[in-house]
Design a protein around this motif. Sequence first.
Motif, PDB file in Angstrom:
ATOM      1  N   THR A   3       0.611  -0.879   0.111  1.00 41.31           N
ATOM      2  CA  THR A   3      -0.343   0.327   0.031  1.00 41.31           C
ATOM      3  C   THR A   3       0.873   1.446  -0.156  1.00 41.31           C
ATOM      4  O   THR A   3       2.297   1.428   0.261  1.00 41.31           O
ATOM      5  N   ASP A   5       0.866   5.091   0.622  1.00 45.36           N
ATOM      6  CA  ASP A   5      -0.350   6.193   0.871  1.00 45.36           C
ATOM      7  C   ASP A   5       0.431   8.190   0.271  1.00 45.36           C
ATOM      8  O   ASP A   5       1.358   7.945   1.683  1.00 45.36           O
ATOM      9  N   SER A  21      -1.025   7.679  -4.216  1.00 44.43           N
ATOM     10  CA  SER A  21      -1.659   5.971  -3.913  1.00 44.43           C
ATOM     11  C   SER A  21      -1.979   5.073  -4.814  1.00 44.43           C
ATOM     12  O   SER A  21      -2.741   5.736  -5.530  1.00 44.43           O
ATOM     13  N   CYS A  22      -1.581   4.142  -4.117  1.00 42.66           N
ATOM     14  CA  CYS A  22      -1.622   3.022  -5.564  1.00 42.66           C
ATOM     15  C   CYS A  22      -1.156   1.627  -3.771  1.00 42.66           C
ATOM     16  O   CYS A  22      -1.093   2.449  -2.932  1.00 42.66           O
ATOM     17  N   ARG A  23      -1.989   0.346  -4.517  1.00 37.61           N
ATOM     18  CA  ARG A  23      -1.677  -1.086  -3.996  1.00 37.61           C
ATOM     19  C   ARG A  23      -1.795  -2.015  -5.037  1.00 37.61           C
ATOM     20  O   ARG A  23      -2.098  -1.726  -5.957  1.00 37.61           O
ATOM     21  N   ASP A  25      -2.016  -5.991  -4.796  1.00 38.90           N
ATOM     22  CA  ASP A  25      -2.198  -7.187  -4.205  1.00 38.90           C
ATOM     23  C   ASP A  25      -1.723  -8.579  -4.549  1.00 38.90           C
ATOM     24  O   ASP A  25      -1.446  -8.062  -5.928  1.00 38.90           O
ATOM     25  N   ILE A  58       4.694   4.018   3.213  1.00 40.39           N
ATOM     26  CA  ILE A  58       4.738   2.496   2.360  1.00 40.39           C
ATOM     27  C   ILE A  58       4.328   1.630   3.230  1.00 40.39           C
ATOM     28  O   ILE A  58       5.009   1.366   3.899  1.00 40.39           O
ATOM     29  N   ASP A  64       4.872  -1.090   7.423  1.00 35.87           N
ATOM     30  CA  ASP A  64       5.874   0.124   8.057  1.00 35.87           C
ATOM     31  C   ASP A  64       7.043   0.312   7.081  1.00 35.87           C
ATOM     32  O   ASP A  64       7.918  -0.211   8.010  1.00 35.87           O
TER      33      ASP A  64
END
Length: 234
Positions: A3, A5, A21-23, A25, A58, A64
Amino acid sequence: MLTVDNLSVYYGAIRALHQVSCRVDQGEIVALIGANGAGKTTILTTISGIVSSSTGSIAFEGEDITRMPAHQIVTKGISQVPEGRRVFARMSVQENLEMGGFILSNKQEIKQGIERAFTLFPRLAERRKQAARTLSGGEQQMLAMGRALMSNPRLLLLDEPSMGLAPMLVEKIFEIIVEINKTGTTIMLVEQNASMALSIAHRAYVLETGEVVLSGSASDLASNPEVRKAYLGE
């Protein structure tokens, strides 16, 4: 799995990323597309700890990693294939692969990693004793990917894998990327060849001047008129 942010990054006074922001999976291939200078490489180098962010965070698998040094991030399960390949020119193919396994203490693991690279890239096996500088561009790309896989990453960051390669080799490299993903490695892919990237990705983000301007499934973005016009040459 990953993640990002509200990430902002500056190179001196120049803003490279603005509140991105991106993610990603687990099990996905996620593509970052956009023009040169859009900030795609900066996202990868910030995730891998090479570049420091000004603001934002991140997290990888819930931990973290925003301020974590690069060598420690590799031990957490993230590995990067840099833009321009950056192989160790004077070292042999095998020595380059061994360098990729620097976090492995078990000789058997290193041996297995090298055999895996040679199975994925049979051409490297034929050239295992050759100096990396004598390889073609495509072979160096294979070596850079094999080296990054040596640490058994759960997340592989791929930066411009098709750069400077002949079209036939580009297809081969992308087939191997899909194969790596199918064996369980999650992939974040930065790629100038937007149509190739979207053809193998599950989801994608479009960057412009350091900001995410569009995101969605790769198939939706591939059929988006704006994306087609700007990045797919239509």
